[in-house]
Design an enzyme around this catalytic site. Structure first.
Site, PDB file in Angstrom:
ATOM      1  N   LYS A  70      67.751  37.396  71.420  1.00 17.25           N
ATOM      2  CA  LYS A  70      68.902  36.484  71.462  1.00 17.25           C
ATOM      3  C   LYS A  70      69.127  35.879  70.078  1.00 17.25           C
ATOM      4  O   LYS A  70      68.232  35.249  69.515  1.00 17.25           O
ATOM      5  CB  LYS A  70      68.639  35.381  72.489  1.00 17.25           C
ATOM      6  N   SER A 116      64.400  27.789  79.505  1.00 13.84           N
ATOM      7  CA  SER A 116      64.042  27.553  78.110  1.00 13.84           C
ATOM      8  C   SER A 116      62.574  27.176  77.956  1.00 13.84           C
ATOM      9  O   SER A 116      62.011  26.465  78.798  1.00 13.84           O
ATOM     10  CB  SER A 116      64.907  26.424  77.542  1.00 13.84           C
ATOM     11  N   TYR A 152      60.258  30.860  72.409  1.00 17.34           N
ATOM     12  CA  TYR A 152      60.096  30.608  70.983  1.00 17.34           C
ATOM     13  C   TYR A 152      58.674  31.031  70.612  1.00 17.34           C
ATOM     14  O   TYR A 152      57.733  30.742  71.348  1.00 17.34           O
ATOM     15  CB  TYR A 152      60.260  29.124  70.650  1.00 17.34           C
ATOM     16  N   THR A 164      64.291  34.171  71.400  1.00 18.05           N
ATOM     17  CA  THR A 164      65.264  33.559  70.490  1.00 18.05           C
ATOM     18  C   THR A 164      64.802  33.759  69.055  1.00 18.05           C
ATOM     19  O   THR A 164      63.673  33.418  68.711  1.00 18.05           O
ATOM     20  CB  THR A 164      65.434  32.066  70.797  1.00 18.05           C
ATOM     21  N   HIS A 168      73.511  30.446  68.881  1.00 23.75           N
ATOM     22  CA  HIS A 168      72.737  29.283  69.354  1.00 23.75           C
ATOM     23  C   HIS A 168      73.662  28.120  69.719  1.00 23.75           C
ATOM     24  O   HIS A 168      73.353  26.946  69.443  1.00 23.75           O
ATOM     25  CB  HIS A 168      71.719  28.848  68.298  1.00 23.75           C
TER      26      HIS A 168
END
Length: 357
Positions: free
Chosen positions: A222, A108, A131, A157, A246
């Site tokens: 995603k 992440s 992100y 994402t 999520h």
């Protein structure tokens, strides 16, 4: 709980006992009424099997490939934030467990260990979850660092233009620690009033082209839950789709991911692989996802629960449990390898209603 846990749900209870309430709530909680949180798990339970008998299952091969990389089973580690809140070794322990399990971990952006620390911790295939921040240069730097450190794909994402309303975190006055990966690049404080993590709320389809222009890595998207978005994703040239809500942490009352998986699979028509996260707690769930068209699943909370309870060993144990259950499900369903798992091996609730009518 006495003795070793025998399934993933027992690891969740061990994690609850091991963690401060604030951190356990942070990992385990969902948005608002937590309808989708419960539904992600419950929807799997409404799918039943149509096993085949008298098939030679003396040998079971449950390995598969993801973007041409061979992994031991169709079970990967999903991106999730701040593993050091669960265990002092954080993502390094998770990465080592994934490597030892011969599977892919998706790191992440919000990890508590840096891209570089995880890359140097062990030799493995791993992806990086991205992100896109309001300052696009930050995203570009993250992508370049991931590429430079051997990550094999970018998992973008797309379901966080703003943070979902996670009421347990509000009650607990949860403050997420500074994000190590962007320290020194932007202010890392989370603005809870605006529901923002500095993510660019203007991000849209044309920006996939921008992202493709700054990296040679394949891009997976995603956060897809509909046929319409699945079609658009293939049109803009993504290399794969992750059906995801999520972990039920964003918009409550979105459908359970397993209930929309087929819709997405049919929409892409085999152009790109489709993956799924959300609610996977058993090897039977893995089988059901593959029967409905997923190439592999990603596990988020189960890995965290294993990490919180028993560190690297706990994550390895969780993955091993799911593999063993998956292998047994394949054997009892008459499937000697993953290519034998078909749509005809499961029956959904929708089909049951048709039978009754």
């Amino acid at each position: 709980m006495e003795g070793e846990p025998v399934n993933v749900n027992e690891f969740q209870e061990l994690a609850r006992q091991a963690l401060p309430k604030m951190y356990y709530d942070y990992y385990s909680g969902g948005a608002e009424d937590q309808y989708t949180l419960k539904e992600n798990v419950e929807a799997f339970r409404r799918i039943t099997f149509r096993p085949r008998i008298l098939v030679d299952v003396s040998r079971i091969n449950f390995s598969t490939t993801v973007l041409s990389y061979k992994i031991s089973a169709p079970i990967m580690v999903a991106p999730s934030a701040m593993h050091k809140l669960a265990h002092p070794e954080g993502e390094i322990a998770t990465a080592r467990a994934a490597a030892a399990s011969n599977t892919i971990m998706v790191l992440s952006t919000m990890s508590s260990c840096t891209i570089e620390e995880v890359a140097s911790s062990c030799n493995a295939i791993r992806f990086f979850q991205l992100y896109v921040y309001k300052n696009r240069d930050v995203a570009a730097q993250l992508v370049q660092r991931a590429e430079r450190n051997g990550y094999k794909a970018i998992v973008l994402t797309v379901d966080v233009p703003r943070l979902g309303r996670r009421e347990a975190d509000i009650k607990n006055k949860m403050i997420v620690p500074p994000v190590k990966n962007i320290e020194g690049l932007v202010s890392t404080e989370v603005d809870n009033d605006e529901g923002s993590i500095l993510v660019d709320a203007s991000l849209c389809w044309r920006d996939i082209g921008w992202l493709r222009s700054i990296t040679n890595l394949p891009i997976l998207i995603k956060g897809v839950l509909t046929r319409e978005d699945a079609i658009k994703a293939t049109e803009v040239g993504v290399a794969g789709i992750v059906v995801s809500n999520h972990g039920a942490r964003q918009l409550d009352y979105t459908p359970a991911t397993i209930t929309v998986l087929e819709e997405v699979v049919h929409a892409v028509g085999g152009k790109v692989p489709v993956f799924l996260d959300g609610g996977v707690r058993r090897g039977t769930d893995v089988f059901k996802a593959l029967a409905l068209g997923a190439q592999a699943v990603l596990i988020g909370r189960p890995a965290i629960y294993g990490l919180a309870a028993k560190g690297e060993y706990g994550v390895r144990k969780v993955i091993r449990m799911l593999k063993d259950e998956f292998e047994l499900t394949m054997a009892l369903s008459g499937c000697p390898s993953v290519k034998y798992i078909t749509r005809s091996h499961v029956r959904t609730q929708h089909e049951k209603l048709h039978l009754v009518l």
